[in-house]
Design a protein around this motif. Structure first.
Motif, mmCIF file in Angstrom:
data_model
loop_
_atom_site.group_PDB
_atom_site.id
_atom_site.type_symbol
_atom_site.label_atom_id
_atom_site.label_comp_id
_atom_site.label_asym_id
_atom_site.label_seq_id
_atom_site.Cartn_x
_atom_site.Cartn_y
_atom_site.Cartn_z
ATOM 1 N N ASN A 47 15.582 -13.388 8.265
ATOM 2 C CA ASN A 47 14.799 -12.235 7.801
ATOM 3 C C ASN A 47 14.839 -12.053 6.285
ATOM 4 N N MET A 48 15.420 -13.026 5.600
ATOM 5 C CA MET A 48 15.400 -13.080 4.135
ATOM 6 C C MET A 48 16.115 -11.919 3.441
ATOM 7 N N ILE A 49 17.159 -11.397 4.112
ATOM 8 C CA ILE A 49 18.061 -10.459 3.420
ATOM 9 C C ILE A 49 18.743 -11.256 2.309
ATOM 10 N N ARG A 51 18.026 -14.984 0.426
ATOM 11 C CA ARG A 51 16.974 -15.999 0.359
ATOM 12 C C ARG A 51 17.158 -16.803 -0.919
ATOM 13 N N GLY A 52 16.370 -17.900 -1.015
ATOM 14 C CA GLY A 52 16.570 -18.826 -2.133
ATOM 15 C C GLY A 52 17.447 -19.965 -1.619
ATOM 16 N N ALA A 53 17.013 -21.209 -1.896
ATOM 17 C CA ALA A 53 17.653 -22.362 -1.249
ATOM 18 C C ALA A 53 19.184 -22.434 -1.438
ATOM 19 N N PRO A 54 19.700 -22.378 -2.682
ATOM 20 C CA PRO A 54 21.156 -22.474 -2.818
ATOM 21 C C PRO A 54 21.890 -21.289 -2.177
ATOM 22 N N SER A 95 18.284 -21.582 11.129
ATOM 23 C CA SER A 95 17.811 -20.224 10.812
ATOM 24 C C SER A 95 16.576 -20.229 9.913
ATOM 25 N N ARG A 96 16.450 -21.241 9.031
ATOM 26 C CA ARG A 96 15.186 -21.459 8.294
ATOM 27 C C ARG A 96 15.003 -22.978 8.168
ATOM 28 N N PRO A 97 13.748 -23.456 8.197
ATOM 29 C CA PRO A 97 13.565 -24.913 8.297
ATOM 30 C C PRO A 97 13.348 -25.694 7.003
ATOM 31 N N THR A 161 7.043 -19.185 -14.547
ATOM 32 C CA THR A 161 7.781 -19.524 -13.328
ATOM 33 C C THR A 161 7.108 -18.894 -12.120
ATOM 34 N N HIS A 162 7.404 -19.467 -10.959
ATOM 35 C CA HIS A 162 6.791 -19.003 -9.707
ATOM 36 C C HIS A 162 7.914 -18.677 -8.731
ATOM 37 N N CYS A 163 7.758 -17.606 -7.980
ATOM 38 C CA CYS A 163 8.775 -17.153 -7.015
ATOM 39 C C CYS A 163 10.044 -16.716 -7.753
ATOM 40 N N ASN A 164 11.187 -16.768 -7.094
ATOM 41 C CA ASN A 164 12.446 -16.445 -7.761
ATOM 42 C C ASN A 164 13.442 -17.557 -7.525
ATOM 43 N N ALA A 165 13.767 -18.253 -8.607
ATOM 44 C CA ALA A 165 14.804 -19.280 -8.569
ATOM 45 C C ALA A 165 15.872 -18.851 -9.564
ATOM 46 N N GLY A 166 16.335 -17.619 -9.372
ATOM 47 C CA GLY A 166 17.258 -17.018 -10.331
ATOM 48 C C GLY A 166 18.645 -16.818 -9.764
ATOM 49 N N LEU A 168 19.596 -14.452 -8.143
ATOM 50 C CA LEU A 168 19.499 -13.894 -6.793
ATOM 51 C C LEU A 168 19.030 -14.911 -5.747
ATOM 52 N N ALA A 169 18.655 -16.102 -6.190
ATOM 53 C CA ALA A 169 18.310 -17.177 -5.235
ATOM 54 C C ALA A 169 19.484 -18.135 -5.063
ATOM 55 N N THR A 170 20.558 -17.853 -5.801
ATOM 56 C CA THR A 170 21.732 -18.736 -5.826
ATOM 57 C C THR A 170 22.960 -17.821 -5.719
ATOM 58 N N GLY A 174 21.310 -18.997 -11.477
ATOM 59 C CA GLY A 174 19.966 -19.460 -11.120
ATOM 60 C C GLY A 174 19.701 -20.885 -11.542
ATOM 61 N N THR A 175 18.619 -21.452 -10.990
ATOM 62 C CA THR A 175 18.229 -22.832 -11.313
ATOM 63 C C THR A 175 17.116 -22.790 -12.371
ATOM 64 N N ALA A 176 15.882 -22.470 -11.963
ATOM 65 C CA ALA A 176 14.809 -22.336 -12.965
ATOM 66 C C ALA A 176 15.154 -21.228 -13.961
ATOM 67 N N VAL A 240 10.037 -24.307 -12.298
ATOM 68 C CA VAL A 240 10.171 -23.693 -10.973
ATOM 69 C C VAL A 240 11.420 -24.257 -10.296
ATOM 70 N N GLY A 241 11.838 -23.618 -9.226
ATOM 71 C CA GLY A 241 12.943 -24.132 -8.419
ATOM 72 C C GLY A 241 12.407 -25.059 -7.341
ATOM 73 N N ALA A 242 13.235 -25.340 -6.350
ATOM 74 C CA ALA A 242 12.815 -26.214 -5.250
ATOM 75 C C ALA A 242 13.602 -25.882 -3.999
ATOM 76 N N ASP A 243 12.950 -26.116 -2.873
ATOM 77 C CA ASP A 243 13.611 -25.923 -1.576
ATOM 78 C C ASP A 243 13.990 -27.248 -0.926
ATOM 79 N N ARG A 244 13.202 -28.289 -1.224
ATOM 80 C CA ARG A 244 13.564 -29.636 -0.751
ATOM 81 C C ARG A 244 12.779 -30.657 -1.580
ATOM 82 N N GLY A 319 5.012 -20.741 4.362
ATOM 83 C CA GLY A 319 5.904 -20.190 3.341
ATOM 84 C C GLY A 319 6.059 -21.073 2.106
ATOM 85 N N PHE A 320 5.725 -22.360 2.232
ATOM 86 C CA PHE A 320 5.973 -23.314 1.145
ATOM 87 C C PHE A 320 4.816 -24.293 1.039
ATOM 88 N N ASP A 321 4.699 -24.946 -0.118
ATOM 89 C CA ASP A 321 3.808 -26.096 -0.216
ATOM 90 C C ASP A 321 4.563 -27.224 -0.916
#
Ligand code: MRU
Length: 352
Positions: A47-49, A51-54, A95-97, A161-166, A168-170, A174-176, A240-244, A319-321
């Motif tokens: 539910n993304m309480i 979120r952010g890959a790391p 929990s997330r793919p 930058t796009h989204c949040n790779a800060g 709060l995503a780590t 942050g990454t980006a 930007v950051g990355a998820d995969r 959710g991603f591209d």
């Protein structure tokens, strides 16, 4: 002045529970919640309480500890405990793919379980220590990414930058936005353009929150505005950051990133991805193999709980591209900046 990002940890293991920032409340409320059970962690990730890959990687590692604490109370034999815990860990990883850091961190915990020679109590302790180690490493890695990235930020640059790779995503920094932070520390004339990032508005809600808290000049734009500002010559680079990231450099990131990359290419603006090596999935050759999360239609049809469209319209919400590797100028990692040919540079960095 102590910056906001260095005063907070997005997620942290405390004694017998996980403490995390509830990111669904931002920017209205900055609040920590405690996660005390494995299933509660599964839902917090889904539910993304958190979120952010790391950050979800570390959350997954915490989730395995929480399941271990629950199973420890069940009076199981050591073999039964290990078997059940591995099943729970595999469940946590679903929990997330898309973000591979989740599977990566859960795998690290599974290695601890499989390699341990301790009794049940000892395994639980080893899992806790490994989770804390992953937290500490995350911040250290992000600072290295930030420092490598800062070297290529021109003086006075405007970074889109796009989204949040800060932070709060780590776990922190942050990454980006780690690149932004390190660049800004050297040159306070650096500034950021933040895409709103529909549908969940991580750019508006989270990126503008954490950057302005740190006094970094930030301008919010809606997603459709990026080409306009690129054409005007206002944007100097994109980070930007990355998820995969696949073995050939194709990069999954928040939906809308691909559009930004195409526009950057058209306007001859460098487009960088900032990510730890744990985001690189060498097991997949190209981005075509990345599973794209399909999220609730409510995220598109509603803003702040309010319907914003015809109630019965068709909706689709990936959710991603995946940004093809040929649009990526470089991948900023904790081991330096990888350049094309990514098949080669990625293989080399892992061989070191
Ligand atoms: O769905 P989210 O908010 O977990 O997605 C996060 C992203 O896609 C970020 O852009 C990011 O780059 C990965 S986290 C550093």
């Amino acid at each position: 002045m102590t910056e906001f990002h260095s005063k907070i940890k997005t997620i942290q293991w405390i004694d017998n529970y996980s403490k995390m920032v509830d990111q669904t409340l931002l920017p209205y409320e900055f609040k920590y919640i405690n996660i005390t059970h494995g299933k509660q962690m599964f839902d917090a990730i889904k539910n993304m309480i958190v979120r952010g890959a790391p950050a979800i990687g570390v959350a997954g590692a915490h989730g395995v500890v929480l399941y271990a604490l629950e199973l420890e109370k069940e009076n199981l034999s050591r073999d039964e405990f290990v078997k059940k815990l591995i099943d729970k860990a595999d469940y946590m990883a679903t929990s997330r793919p898309t973000a591979v850091n989740l599977m990566w961190a859960v795998e690290k915990q599974k290695e601890v379980i499989k390699n341990s020679e301790s009794d049940i109590k000892g395994i639980v302790e080893e899992l806790k220590q490994n989770a804390i180690k992953l937290e500490d490493e995350d911040i250290a890695i992000n600072k290295k990414i930030g420092d490598y990235g800062a070297e290529i930020v021109p003086k006075g640059a405007v970074i889109l930058t796009h989204c949040n790779a800060g932070a709060l995503a780590t776990v922190g920094y942050g990454t980006a936005l780690g690149v932004v932070r390190s660049a800004f520390a050297n040159d306070p004339t650096v500034q950021v353009f933040a895409d709103e990032t529909r549908p969940r508005q991580q750019g508006a809600r989270i990126t503008t929150f954490e950057l302005t808290m740190d006094g970094i000049p930030t301008t919010l734009i809606t997603d459709g505005m990026c080409s306009y500002f690129m054409k005007k010559g206002i944007i100097d680079m994109v980070v930007v950051g990355a998820d995969r990231i696949a073995a050939n450099g194709d990069t999954a990131n928040k939906i809308g990133t691909y559009t930004v990359a195409i526009s950057a290419k058209y306007h001859n603006i460098p487009f960088y991805v900032a990510a730890p090596l744990s985001t690189i999935d060498k097991s997949i050759k190209t981005g075509d193999e990345i599973v794209i999360e399909e999220r609730s239609h409510d995220e598109v049809t509603h803003i702040n709980g309010k319907l914003i469209c015809a109630p019965d319209v068709n909706v689709i919400n990936p959710g991603f591209d995946v940004t093809p590797h040929e649009l990526i100028t470089g991948i900023i990692t904790e081991k330096g900046i990888l350049r094309p040919d990514y098949n080669k540079s990625i293989a080399e960095v892992f061989a070191k």
